[in-house]
Design an enzyme around this catalytic site. Structure first.
Site, PDB file in Angstrom:
ATOM      1  N   ASP A  49      36.992  30.139  34.686  1.00 53.61           N
ATOM      2  CA  ASP A  49      36.808  30.991  35.475  1.00 53.61           C
ATOM      3  C   ASP A  49      35.933  31.504  34.677  1.00 53.61           C
ATOM      4  OD1 ASP A  49      36.755  33.516  37.199  1.00 53.61           O
ATOM      5  OD2 ASP A  49      36.778  34.714  35.553  1.00 53.61           O
TER       6      ASP A  49
ATOM      7  N   ASP B 154      40.785  37.733  34.734  1.00 54.60           N
ATOM      8  CA  ASP B 154      40.659  36.162  34.563  1.00 54.60           C
ATOM      9  C   ASP B 154      40.919  35.843  34.301  1.00 54.60           C
ATOM     10  OD1 ASP B 154      37.918  37.750  35.187  1.00 54.60           O
ATOM     11  OD2 ASP B 154      37.248  37.894  33.635  1.00 54.60           O
TER      12      ASP B 154
ATOM     13  N   GLU C 264      34.849  26.448  39.382  1.00 52.61           N
ATOM     14  CA  GLU C 264      34.640  26.951  40.661  1.00 52.61           C
ATOM     15  C   GLU C 264      33.110  26.917  41.141  1.00 52.61           C
ATOM     16  OE1 GLU C 264      34.770  31.722  40.569  1.00 52.61           O
ATOM     17  OE2 GLU C 264      34.767  30.615  38.296  1.00 52.61           O
TER      18      GLU C 264
END
Ligand SMILES: [Zn+2]
Length: 429
Positions: free
Chosen positions: A183, A369, A267
């Site tokens: 992340d 997170d 991501e």
């Protein structure tokens, strides 16, 4: 595999001047050729690399300043432009400005570049027309040279060699079956699904303040003055320092990830949305006037200083993965920060604060997170079939394309299928 090796050059004063001139000529060739392509497009015609290269060869007979610089570098500029135009479209490719673009040119023929070691510390390379250039050989070249790019960054010149080092990507990672979700955030640059962080402050508060001051100094000087030049150089010096820290961080993080895990899931970043400008805010009291909208804080200087370099980290990891056999994939980041990793319930209220995630459904509490990174890993695992330890080769599950983008792609495919016969005979971009 192809790897880059970059060294700082120690150019003689005459050579530095000549290099600057080559950079300038390449820049003007780029700009002229781009303008030519645009002019053709306006007239609904088309010009490609081969015609431009032919015209360039002709022009060299007329202009001495074109003929004195290495011809291959100019050709390479045209090739680079050709690639940029076919990748991004003629209208999106940008001009190279003298003030903003760092001079850079490439010698595409590795066979014509001789490299000699002078002693333990120094080596030299013979570049066409530029002659012998000395550099501190801070690490071995380790392979055959494919091409060389000479560029200037601030006051220093660099040569980066593209080298074929003969290393092959291992078939299996040293740590088979291992996987990590990443992340990327602001409070912590990189959060891993195993609960570890990679973090660094790239610009200290003091430096951000100093950058603002330097920027004000630039604003106070007159355009074209010596003082302006010096002030701009000070801003660039600070920006460079911060950029280097970021590059260093990206390389170290990439190394840790690519050596530690077989599957690395990032991501997919929606950079388009992130870099969108701020909407103007009209002043209700005065027609045609505007209120402050915070656009200045999105200026390029701020961006370059506050930027966390997320994409660079992904890029560095992909590059490093080539030598460890790791696999890097990206997944859709939608709802990863609002989903509970334990019960998979999506609720935006579960994210209590920047740092705390407390599931409204099952009460699972975790660093926000880390929870997001775990969701990213889950999504990545669903998309990628990781071979179990001892089994060779990974396979990617066929991707389902859903949503508007897929529809758009389907329509576009249909459209081209329909119009294709009519286009026959017209050169395509
Ligand atoms: Zn839950």
């Amino acid at each position: 595999m192809l790897t880059g090796r970059k060294y700082r050059l120690d150019l003689a004063p005459g050579q530095a001047e000549f290099a600057e001139r080559i950079g300038g000529v390449c820049r003007s060739v780029w700009n002229t050729a781009l303008e030519q392509r645009r002019t053709y497009r306006r007239r609904e015609a088309w010009i490609g690399y081969h015609e431009q290269a032919r015209q360039l060869a002709e022009a060299k007979g007329e202009f001495a300043w074109l003929a004195e610089v290495p011809g291959h570098c100019l050709q390479q500029t045209l090739i680079d432009l050709d690639q940029a135009c076919s990748r991004h479209g003629t209208w999106k490719v940008r001009w190279k400005s003298k003030a903003r673009t760092r001079p850079s040119f490439r010698f595409p023929e590795g066979a014509k570049i001789a490299i000699e070691r002078l002693n333990r510390r120094w080596a030299r390379a013979k570049l066409p027309k530029l002659g012998w250039v000395r550099f501190r050989i801070t690490r071995p070249l380790g392979g055959t040279v494919k091409n060389a790019t000479v560029s200037r960054d601030g006051p220093h010149w660099y040569a980066s060699f593209l080298v074929e080092d003969g290393v092959v990507t291992p078939e299996r990672h040293d740590n088979p079956g291992s996987a990590v979700g990443i992340d990327r955030g602001v409070a912590k640059v990189v959060t891993r699904s195993d609960g570890r962080f990679h973090h660094q402050v790239f610009a200290r508060d003091r430096e951000v303040e100093h950058a603002k001051k330097l920027q004000r100094d630039v604003a106070r000087t007159t355009k074209g003055s010596v003082r302006r030049k010096k002030a701009v150089a000070r801003v660039a010096h600070l920006a460079r320092k911060i950029r280097r820290r970021r590059e260093d961080f990206a390389a170290k993080t990439a190394h840790a990830l690519a050596t530690g895990f077989e599957l690395i899931v990032f991501e997919a970043l929606a950079t388009k949305n992130m870099t969108v400008g701020v909407a103007p805010k009209p002043d209700p009291g005065q027609q045609g006037a505007f209120l402050p909208n915070g656009a200045a804080s999105k200026s390029s200087l701020n961006r370059s200083i506050l930027d966390k370099g997320w994409y660079r980290i992904e890029l560095a990891t992909r590059s490093k993965a080539r030598s460890t056999g790791a696999c890097v994939i990206t997944v859709n980041p939608a709802y990863t920060s609002q989903t509970c990793n334990v019960c998979t319930v999506v609720d935006r209220r579960s994210r209590e604060s920047q740092a705390v995630f407390r599931c409204t459904s099952c009460g699972h509490t975790e660093h926000a997170d880390v929870n997001a990174a775990k969701n990213i890993l889950t999504a990545g695992r669903a998309e990628f079939v990781q071979p179990s330890p001892g089994v060779r080769a990974g396979a990617r599950k066929p991707r389902r394309r859903v949503g508007r983008k897929a529809n758009r792609q389907a329509t576009a495919a249909q459209a081209t299928a329909q119009t294709e016969p009519e286009l026959a005979g017209i050169p395509r971009l």
